[in-house]
Design an enzyme around this catalytic site. Structure first.
Site, mmCIF file in Angstrom:
data_model
loop_
_atom_site.group_PDB
_atom_site.id
_atom_site.type_symbol
_atom_site.label_atom_id
_atom_site.label_comp_id
_atom_site.label_asym_id
_atom_site.label_seq_id
_atom_site.Cartn_x
_atom_site.Cartn_y
_atom_site.Cartn_z
ATOM 1 C CG ASN A 174 26.337 66.474 38.336
ATOM 2 O OD1 ASN A 174 27.623 66.627 38.164
ATOM 3 N ND2 ASN A 174 25.885 65.658 39.300
ATOM 4 C CD1 TRP A 175 27.827 67.846 32.100
ATOM 5 C CD2 TRP A 175 29.726 68.333 31.144
ATOM 6 N NE1 TRP A 175 27.772 68.831 30.623
ATOM 7 C CE2 TRP A 175 28.783 69.050 30.324
ATOM 8 C CE3 TRP A 175 31.248 68.631 30.861
ATOM 9 C CZ2 TRP A 175 29.121 69.711 29.139
ATOM 10 C CZ3 TRP A 175 31.515 69.616 29.858
ATOM 11 C CH2 TRP A 175 30.512 69.910 29.100
ATOM 12 C CE LYS A 176 26.158 62.025 38.230
ATOM 13 N NZ LYS A 176 25.612 60.824 38.701
ATOM 14 C CG HIS A 198 25.303 64.799 43.442
ATOM 15 N ND1 HIS A 198 25.563 63.452 43.496
ATOM 16 C CD2 HIS A 198 24.727 64.954 42.494
ATOM 17 C CE1 HIS A 198 25.155 62.825 42.732
ATOM 18 N NE2 HIS A 198 24.474 63.701 41.909
ATOM 19 C CD GLU A 221 27.561 60.627 41.819
ATOM 20 O OE1 GLU A 221 27.930 61.504 41.459
ATOM 21 O OE2 GLU A 221 26.612 60.002 41.394
ATOM 22 C CD GLU A 234 20.351 64.376 42.105
ATOM 23 O OE1 GLU A 234 20.226 64.600 40.577
ATOM 24 O OE2 GLU A 234 21.337 64.258 42.319
ATOM 25 N N GLY A 271 21.915 57.209 38.125
ATOM 26 C CA GLY A 271 22.913 56.404 37.299
ATOM 27 C C GLY A 271 22.517 55.034 37.456
ATOM 28 C CB SER A 285 17.539 57.268 35.593
ATOM 29 O OG SER A 285 18.307 56.838 36.113
ATOM 30 N N GLY A 344 22.584 63.606 35.213
ATOM 31 C CA GLY A 344 23.788 63.206 35.144
ATOM 32 C C GLY A 344 24.008 62.723 33.717
ATOM 33 N N GLY A 345 24.166 61.502 33.575
ATOM 34 C CA GLY A 345 24.412 60.571 32.449
ATOM 35 C C GLY A 345 23.854 61.488 31.072
HETATM 36 C C1 PEP Z 1 22.855 63.130 39.283
HETATM 37 O O1 PEP Z 1 23.871 62.358 39.439
HETATM 38 O O2 PEP Z 1 22.572 64.327 39.590
HETATM 39 C C2 PEP Z 1 21.872 62.168 38.399
HETATM 40 C C3 PEP Z 1 20.335 62.405 38.502
HETATM 41 O O3 PEP Z 1 22.476 61.206 37.262
HETATM 42 P P1 PEP Z 1 21.729 60.446 36.438
HETATM 43 O O4 PEP Z 1 20.829 61.206 35.434
HETATM 44 O O5 PEP Z 1 22.802 59.980 35.628
HETATM 45 O O6 PEP Z 1 20.989 59.300 36.967
#
Ligand code: PEP
Length: 253
Positions: free
Chosen positions: A9-11, A95, A97, A167, A173, A213, A234-235
């Protein structure tokens, strides 16, 4: 049989040149016979480019969101038919967010899930608790409630095209990963809930991912757990090396 899935997920990250470089990097490095299903979710403007660059490769393309209506006066929104039209095959729904910053509710999540399925898009449905809910001891009832509401009205046949991602909000994040035991506990709660809503065979065939993460160094322990079928990342999905480390180290059961 459920699949192992690694979804990035590039956000709201990467403009055109970076997006192109990341996708071409992945295209050159993800093996043709990769055992996991690999998905990337760039922002809307680069979805057509992502679809084009990944044609004939094992990489799938997801949108990060969509509206549930077909068309109309919904300024700023994108419909499922539009995603299908450009060749997208998955969509992330609900998600945390989106729930936190854009007022998504379990009801809108359910409408989006139904609309995605009606258009043959695979929804990746996100659920997860806050740290406060975990500390209050209401994590299980919260997760079960989110799952029940997200899946309301879906048939057993629909479930063949549904992916669920656990999640924990406190691990997104933040650099804090749920331990494999914590993630397994909740993914198993989710699978049991799907079994209660449908049946054990449906639950056994549903891919349940963990997100929060995920990195190359923790993905093996996470995906080695019985009920964790991959990661929503994500990241670490923004850089080719980081994402490849996750793809390479994921355990495909
Ligand atoms: C996400 O936003 O779906 C996520 C899991 O982010 P991160 O891996 O950066 O914690």
């Amino acid at each position: 049989m459920r699949k192992t899935i690694i979804a990035g997920n590039w956000k709201m990250n990467h403009t055109g040149a970076d997006a192109k470089a990341t996708i071409t990097g992945l295209v050159s490095r993800v093996p043709k016979d990769v055992k996991s299903e690999v998905i990337i979710a760039p922002v809307f403007p680069y979805l057509p480019m992502a679809v084009e660059l990944t044609k004939g490769t094992p990489i799938h393309v997801a949108a990060q969101n969509m509206h549930w209506e077909e068309s109309g006066a919904f300024t700023g929104e994108v419909s499922p038919a539009m995603l299908v039209d450009i060749g997208v095959d998955h969509v992330i729904i609900g998600h945390s967010e989106r729930r936190t910053y854009f007022n998504e509710t379990d009801e809108t999540v359910n409408k989006k899930v139904k609309a995605a399925l009606a258009h043959k898009l695979t929804p990746i449905i996100c659920c997860g608790e806050t740290l406060e809910q975990r500390e209050q001891g209401i994590m299980q009832s919260w997760i079960e409630g989110q799952i029940e509401k997200a899946l309301a009205g879906l048939t057993k046949a629909d479930m063949a095209n549904v992916v669920i991602a656990y999640e924990p909000i406190w691990a997104i994040g933040t650099g804090k990963t749920a331990s494999a035991a914590q993630a397994e506990e909740v993914c198993s709660i989710i699978r049991k809930k799907v079994a209660a809503l449908y049946d054990q065979a449906t639950a056994d065939d549903t891919s349940v991912l963990y997100g929060g993460s995920v990195k190359g160094k923790n993905v093996a322990e996470l995906t080695g757990s019985a009920d964790i079928d991959g990661g929503l990342v994500g990241g670490a999905s923004l850089k080719v090396d980081d994402f490849m480390a996750i793809i390479d180290n994921a355990i495909v059961k």
